[in-house]
Design an enzyme around this catalytic site. Structure first.
Site, PDB file in Angstrom:
ATOM      1  N   TYR A   3      -6.871  -5.826   4.387  1.00  0.00           N
ATOM      2  CA  TYR A   3      -6.974  -4.493   3.775  1.00  0.00           C
ATOM      3  C   TYR A   3      -8.382  -3.933   3.996  1.00  0.00           C
ATOM      4  CZ  TYR A   3      -7.781  -0.954   0.217  1.00  0.00           C
ATOM      5  OH  TYR A   3      -8.148   0.205  -0.419  1.00  0.00           O
ATOM      6  N   LYS A  28      -9.984  -0.521   6.177  1.00  0.00           N
ATOM      7  CA  LYS A  28     -10.874   0.561   5.705  1.00  0.00           C
ATOM      8  C   LYS A  28     -12.087   0.681   6.624  1.00  0.00           C
ATOM      9  CE  LYS A  28      -8.428   2.035   2.317  1.00  0.00           C
ATOM     10  NZ  LYS A  28      -7.695   3.291   2.487  1.00  0.00           N
ATOM     11  N   SER A  57     -13.363   2.683   0.515  1.00  0.00           N
ATOM     12  CA  SER A  57     -13.433   1.767  -0.622  1.00  0.00           C
ATOM     13  C   SER A  57     -14.751   1.013  -0.615  1.00  0.00           C
ATOM     14  CB  SER A  57     -12.275   0.775  -0.492  1.00  0.00           C
ATOM     15  OG  SER A  57     -12.443  -0.299  -1.387  1.00  0.00           O
TER      16      SER A  57
HETATM   17  P1  NAD Z   1      -1.040   4.416  -4.204  1.00  0.00           P
HETATM   18  O1  NAD Z   1      -0.295   3.295  -3.573  1.00  0.00           O
HETATM   19  O2  NAD Z   1      -0.737   4.780  -5.609  1.00  0.00           O
HETATM   20  O3  NAD Z   1      -0.911   5.734  -3.312  1.00  0.00           O
HETATM   21  C1  NAD Z   1      -0.724   5.686  -1.915  1.00  0.00           C
HETATM   22  C2  NAD Z   1       0.436   6.611  -1.576  1.00  0.00           C
HETATM   23  O4  NAD Z   1       0.600   6.603  -0.160  1.00  0.00           O
HETATM   24  C3  NAD Z   1       1.761   6.166  -2.211  1.00  0.00           C
HETATM   25  O5  NAD Z   1       2.372   7.274  -2.828  1.00  0.00           O
HETATM   26  C4  NAD Z   1       2.573   5.670  -1.014  1.00  0.00           C
HETATM   27  O6  NAD Z   1       3.947   5.891  -1.199  1.00  0.00           O
HETATM   28  C5  NAD Z   1       2.003   6.504   0.115  1.00  0.00           C
HETATM   29  N1  NAD Z   1       2.116   5.895   1.461  1.00  0.00           N
HETATM   30  C6  NAD Z   1       1.749   4.651   1.845  1.00  0.00           C
HETATM   31  N2  NAD Z   1       2.006   4.492   3.158  1.00  0.00           N
HETATM   32  C7  NAD Z   1       2.528   5.664   3.594  1.00  0.00           C
HETATM   33  C8  NAD Z   1       2.968   6.141   4.863  1.00  0.00           C
HETATM   34  N3  NAD Z   1       2.969   5.369   5.956  1.00  0.00           N
HETATM   35  N4  NAD Z   1       3.441   7.414   4.933  1.00  0.00           N
HETATM   36  C9  NAD Z   1       3.475   8.209   3.859  1.00  0.00           C
HETATM   37  N5  NAD Z   1       3.070   7.822   2.644  1.00  0.00           N
HETATM   38  C10 NAD Z   1       2.593   6.559   2.520  1.00  0.00           C
HETATM   39  O7  NAD Z   1      -2.608   4.077  -4.029  1.00  0.00           O
HETATM   40  P2  NAD Z   1      -3.866   4.769  -4.686  1.00  0.00           P
HETATM   41  O8  NAD Z   1      -4.460   3.839  -5.660  1.00  0.00           O
HETATM   42  O9  NAD Z   1      -3.558   6.153  -5.076  1.00  0.00           O
HETATM   43  O10 NAD Z   1      -4.837   4.757  -3.426  1.00  0.00           O
HETATM   44  C11 NAD Z   1      -4.941   5.872  -2.561  1.00  0.00           C
HETATM   45  C12 NAD Z   1      -5.909   5.548  -1.454  1.00  0.00           C
HETATM   46  O11 NAD Z   1      -7.160   5.174  -2.011  1.00  0.00           O
HETATM   47  C13 NAD Z   1      -5.481   4.392  -0.546  1.00  0.00           C
HETATM   48  O12 NAD Z   1      -5.883   4.695   0.769  1.00  0.00           O
HETATM   49  C14 NAD Z   1      -6.278   3.235  -1.083  1.00  0.00           C
HETATM   50  O13 NAD Z   1      -6.509   2.262  -0.098  1.00  0.00           O
HETATM   51  C15 NAD Z   1      -7.564   3.918  -1.484  1.00  0.00           C
HETATM   52  N6  NAD Z   1      -8.323   3.204  -2.510  1.00  0.00           N
HETATM   53  C16 NAD Z   1      -7.711   2.868  -3.686  1.00  0.00           C
HETATM   54  C17 NAD Z   1      -8.414   2.175  -4.651  1.00  0.00           C
HETATM   55  C18 NAD Z   1      -7.761   1.742  -5.932  1.00  0.00           C
HETATM   56  O14 NAD Z   1      -8.270   0.815  -6.569  1.00  0.00           O
HETATM   57  N7  NAD Z   1      -6.681   2.383  -6.372  1.00  0.00           N
HETATM   58  C19 NAD Z   1      -9.765   1.853  -4.428  1.00  0.00           C
HETATM   59  C20 NAD Z   1     -10.354   2.229  -3.214  1.00  0.00           C
HETATM   60  C21 NAD Z   1      -9.616   2.913  -2.265  1.00  0.00           C
HETATM   61  C1  WQD Z   2     -11.700  -6.205 -11.347  1.00  0.00           C
HETATM   62  C2  WQD Z   2     -12.339  -7.392 -12.033  1.00  0.00           C
HETATM   63  C3  WQD Z   2     -11.453  -9.521 -11.328  1.00  0.00           C
HETATM   64  C4  WQD Z   2      -7.442  -9.012 -12.880  1.00  0.00           C
HETATM   65  C5  WQD Z   2      -9.923  -4.173  -5.970  1.00  0.00           C
HETATM   66  C6  WQD Z   2     -10.027  -4.180  -4.481  1.00  0.00           C
HETATM   67  C7  WQD Z   2     -10.980  -3.093  -4.036  1.00  0.00           C
HETATM   68  C8  WQD Z   2     -10.551  -1.752  -4.617  1.00  0.00           C
HETATM   69  C9  WQD Z   2     -10.403  -1.823  -6.099  1.00  0.00           C
HETATM   70  C10 WQD Z   2      -9.033  -0.737  -3.081  1.00  0.00           C
HETATM   71  C11 WQD Z   2     -12.607  -8.554 -11.079  1.00  0.00           C
HETATM   72  C12 WQD Z   2     -11.164  -9.260 -12.795  1.00  0.00           C
HETATM   73  C13 WQD Z   2      -8.772  -8.801 -12.540  1.00  0.00           C
HETATM   74  C14 WQD Z   2      -7.125  -9.992 -13.870  1.00  0.00           C
HETATM   75  C15 WQD Z   2      -9.474 -10.440 -14.138  1.00  0.00           C
HETATM   76  N1  WQD Z   2      -9.281  -1.341  -4.138  1.00  0.00           N
HETATM   77  N2  WQD Z   2      -9.755  -9.514 -13.165  1.00  0.00           N
HETATM   78  N3  WQD Z   2      -8.166 -10.655 -14.475  1.00  0.00           N
HETATM   79  O1  WQD Z   2     -10.985  -6.843  -7.203  1.00  0.00           O
HETATM   80  O2  WQD Z   2     -12.837  -5.349  -8.102  1.00  0.00           O
HETATM   81  O3  WQD Z   2     -11.214  -4.437  -6.519  1.00  0.00           O
HETATM   82  O4  WQD Z   2      -9.506  -2.895  -6.437  1.00  0.00           O
HETATM   83  O5  WQD Z   2      -9.769  -0.395  -2.210  1.00  0.00           O
HETATM   84  O6  WQD Z   2     -10.935  -3.070  -2.659  1.00  0.00           O
HETATM   85  O7  WQD Z   2     -10.513  -5.436  -4.063  1.00  0.00           O
HETATM   86  O8  WQD Z   2     -10.453  -4.919  -8.785  1.00  0.00           O
HETATM   87  O9  WQD Z   2      -9.113  -4.600 -10.816  1.00  0.00           O
HETATM   88  O10 WQD Z   2      -8.497  -6.476  -9.225  1.00  0.00           O
HETATM   89  O11 WQD Z   2     -10.579  -6.668 -10.574  1.00  0.00           O
HETATM   90  O12 WQD Z   2     -10.377 -11.074 -14.705  1.00  0.00           O
HETATM   91  O13 WQD Z   2      -5.967 -10.246 -14.183  1.00  0.00           O
HETATM   92  O14 WQD Z   2     -11.409  -7.903 -13.001  1.00  0.00           O
HETATM   93  O15 WQD Z   2     -11.781 -10.855 -11.121  1.00  0.00           O
HETATM   94  O16 WQD Z   2     -13.803  -9.141 -11.475  1.00  0.00           O
HETATM   95  P1  WQD Z   2     -11.432  -5.515  -7.635  1.00  0.00           P
HETATM   96  P2  WQD Z   2      -9.546  -5.642  -9.867  1.00  0.00           P
END
Ligand code: NAD
Ligand code: WQD
Length: 349
Positions: free
Chosen positions: A159, A163, A134
Site C-alpha cells: 500500500y 502511494k 499519506s
Molecule cells: P475509502 O475506502 O472509504 O474510499 C475510497 C473510495 O474509492 C471508496 O468509495 C471505494 O469504493 C472507491 N474505489 C476504490 N477503488 C476504486 C476504483 N478502482 N474505481 C472507482 N472507485 C474506487 O477510503 P478513504 O479513507 O476515504 O481514503 C481515501 C483516499 O485517501 C485513499 O486513496 C486512501 O489511500 C487515502 N488515505 C486514507 C487514509 C485513511 O486513514 N483513511 C490515510 C491516508 C491516505
Molecule cells: C493508530 C495507532 C496502532 C488499532 C494507518 C496506515 C496509514 C494511514 C492511516 C492510509 C497505532 C494503534 C490500532 C488497534 C491499537 N492510512 N492501534 N489497537 O497504523 O497509524 O496508520 O492508517 O494511508 O498509512 O498505516 O493507523 O489507526 O491503524 O493505528 O493500539 O486495535 O493505534 O498500533 O499506534 P496507523 P491505525
C-alpha cells in the site's frame, strides 16, 4: 451553502470516507462535485445522505477507475457539456495488512486508477489534480515533527509503495505537461465524522484502524480494544500518531484546489495533520472524557510494521493554503461516537 460556481470537479472515490466529507466541503465552497466510484469500499446510500445534508442533488458515475478507456468515453461528453476544472483522486484500496496479503490487487487498483486519472487529464485537457497521499510515505522519520522535505524511507507495505509510486507518477506527468499542476496531500491519521452524524467511517468487517475499532468496542459490537505495544520509547510507552478531523482534512482539499488555480507546472507535497503527537492511551482517555463512554481495552504486543511515533509539521499547509485545523481531538472523538451511535445493528461486523 455558497451558490457561486467555481467549476466542476471530478471526485474519484467520492462515496468513500474522506471523499464524501470532501464533497460537502466542495459544495459549501461553490464547486460542483461529480463523483466517480465503483462502491468497492462504500455504499450508494451515501449519496442519499449527502443529499439530505446538503440539499443538493449529487451525481455519481458508477465506474471502475482502472477501466481507462471505457471511463474516458463516459467522461468525454460530460466534459464537453460542463468542463472539469480539476480532479480530486481518492479512489484506492487502503488497508495496509490486506496489501501485504494481496499485493497485486493493490498495485493493479491503485496504480491502474492513477494511470487512468493522468490519461483523462491529458486526453480531456484537465489541468488541476489533488491527490490523496499519506504519511505512510515517510516510514519512521528521523526527525519529528516530519516536514515535506524529509527523505522518504522504504515503504513498509505494498500500500505504502503505491502511494510513493503515485507521487512519482504525478511528478513525472506534471514535468511533461507543465500546464498542469498538482498537490499531493499527505494525510496523517484521519478520524471523526461529520458533526451531523450523517457521514462517517464504516469499514467493511472488523476495523483495523484505532478509532473505528475503539468506537465499535465501546458500543459492545466487538471484543475489547487491544492496545498494540506499551514499550515504545514514548512518554507513556504507547505509540504516538497525529489524528486529524476528517472535516478539517476535507476543507484542505478545497483550499488545495483554490491554491492550484494559478500555479501551472507545480507539483507540491503538503502535510495535513493536527501537528500534535497523541498516544494510544491519551486517545482512549480523551474519548472517555469527551463522551462519558468507557473503552473496554487490554494491552498486547506491538503490531508488526508499526512505527513508534509520527506527527506532522504543517507549516507549509498554513503558508501555502492558509489551512489550519478547526476541530480538536475531543471534537473528532465526540463526532465519531455520535456517528457510531446512530449506526443500525445491521452494520455490525
Ligand atoms: P475509502 O475506502 O472509504 O474510499 C475510497 C473510495 O474509492 C471508496 O468509495 C471505494 O469504493 C472507491 N474505489 C476504490 N477503488 C476504486 C476504483 N478502482 N474505481 C472507482 N472507485 C474506487 O477510503 P478513504 O479513507 O476515504 O481514503 C481515501 C483516499 O485517501 C485513499 O486513496 C486512501 O489511500 C487515502 N488515505 C486514507 C487514509 C485513511 O486513514 N483513511 C490515510 C491516508 C491516505
Ligand atoms: C493508530 C495507532 C496502532 C488499532 C494507518 C496506515 C496509514 C494511514 C492511516 C492510509 C497505532 C494503534 C490500532 C488497534 C491499537 N492510512 N492501534 N489497537 O497504523 O497509524 O496508520 O492508517 O494511508 O498509512 O498505516 O493507523 O489507526 O491503524 O493505528 O493500539 O486495535 O493505534 O498500533 O499506534 P496507523 P491505525
Amino acid at each position: 451553502m455558497n451558490t457561486a460556481h467555481k467549476g466542476r470537479i471530478l471526485v474519484t472515490g467520492g462515496a468513500g470516507y474522506i471523499g464524501s466529507h470532501t464533497v460537502v466541503a466542495l459544495l459549501e465552497a461553490g464547486y460542483e462535485p461529480l463523483l466517480l466510484d465503483n462502491f468497492a469500499n462504500s455504499s450508494p446510500s451515501v449519496l442519499e445522505r449527502l443529499h439530505t445534508l446538503t440539499g443538493q442533488s449529487i451525481t455519481c458515475l458508477e465506474a471502475d477507475c482502472t477501466q481507462t478507456d471505457a471511463v474516458l468515453e463516459r467522461l468525454r461528453p460530460l466534459h464537453v457539456a460542463i468542463p472539469f476544472a480539476g480532479i480530486i483522486h481518492f479512489a484506492a484500496y487502503k488497508a495496509v495488512g490486506e496489501s501485504m496479503a494481496r499485493p497485486l490487487e493493490y498495485y493493479h487498483n491503485n496504480l491502474g486508477a492513477m494511470t487512468s486519472v493522468l490519461r483523462w487529464m491529458e486526453e480531456l485537457g484537465i489541468s488541476l489534480l489533488v491527490f490523496s497521499s499519506s504519511c505512510t510515505v515517510y516510514g519512521q522519520p528521523e526527525a519529528l515533527p516530519v516536514s515535506e522535505s524529509a527523505p522518504m524511507q522504504p515503504a513498509s507495505s505494498p500500500y505504502g509503495h503505491t502511494k510513493q509510486m503515485c507521487e512519482q507518477m504525478i511528478g513525472d506527468f506534471v514535468r511533461a505537461n507543465p500546464s498542469c499542476a498538482a498537490v499531493l496531500l499527505r494525510y496523517f491519521n484521519p478520524i471523526g465524522a461529520h458533526p451531523s452524524a450523517l457521514l462517517g467511517e464504516l469499514p467493511l468487517g472488523r476495523p483495523n484502524n484505532l478509532v473505528p475499532y475503539l468506537t465499535q468496542a465501546a458500543a459492545g459490537w466487538i471484543p475489547p480494544l487491544t492496545v498494540f505495544g506499551t514499550d515504545y520509547p514514548t512518554p507513556d510507552g504507547t505509540a504516538v500518531r497525529d489524528y486529524i478531523h476528517v472535516c478539517d482534512l476535507a476543507r484542505g482539499h478545497v483550499q488545495a484546489l483554490d491554491y492550484l488555480a494559478h500555479k501551472p507546472g507545480i507539483c507540491q507535497a503538503i502535510n495535513l495533520g493536527a501537528s500534535e503527537g497523541v498516544s494510544v492511551r491519551q486517545l482512549i482517555d480523551t474519548f472517555t472524557a469527551a463522551t462519558g463512554a468507557p473503552v473496554p481495552h487490554q494491552t498486547g504486543p506491538r503490531r508488526a510494521g508499526d512505527v513508534a511515533q509520527v506527527y506532522a509539521d504543517t507549516t507549509l499547509a498554513t503558508q501555502l493554503l492558509g489551512w489550519q485545523p478547526q476541530f480538536s481531538l475531543a471534537d473528532a472523538l465526540r463526532h465519531a461516537w455520535a456517528w457510531q451511535q446512530q449506526l443500525p445493528e445491521t452494520s455490525r461486523p
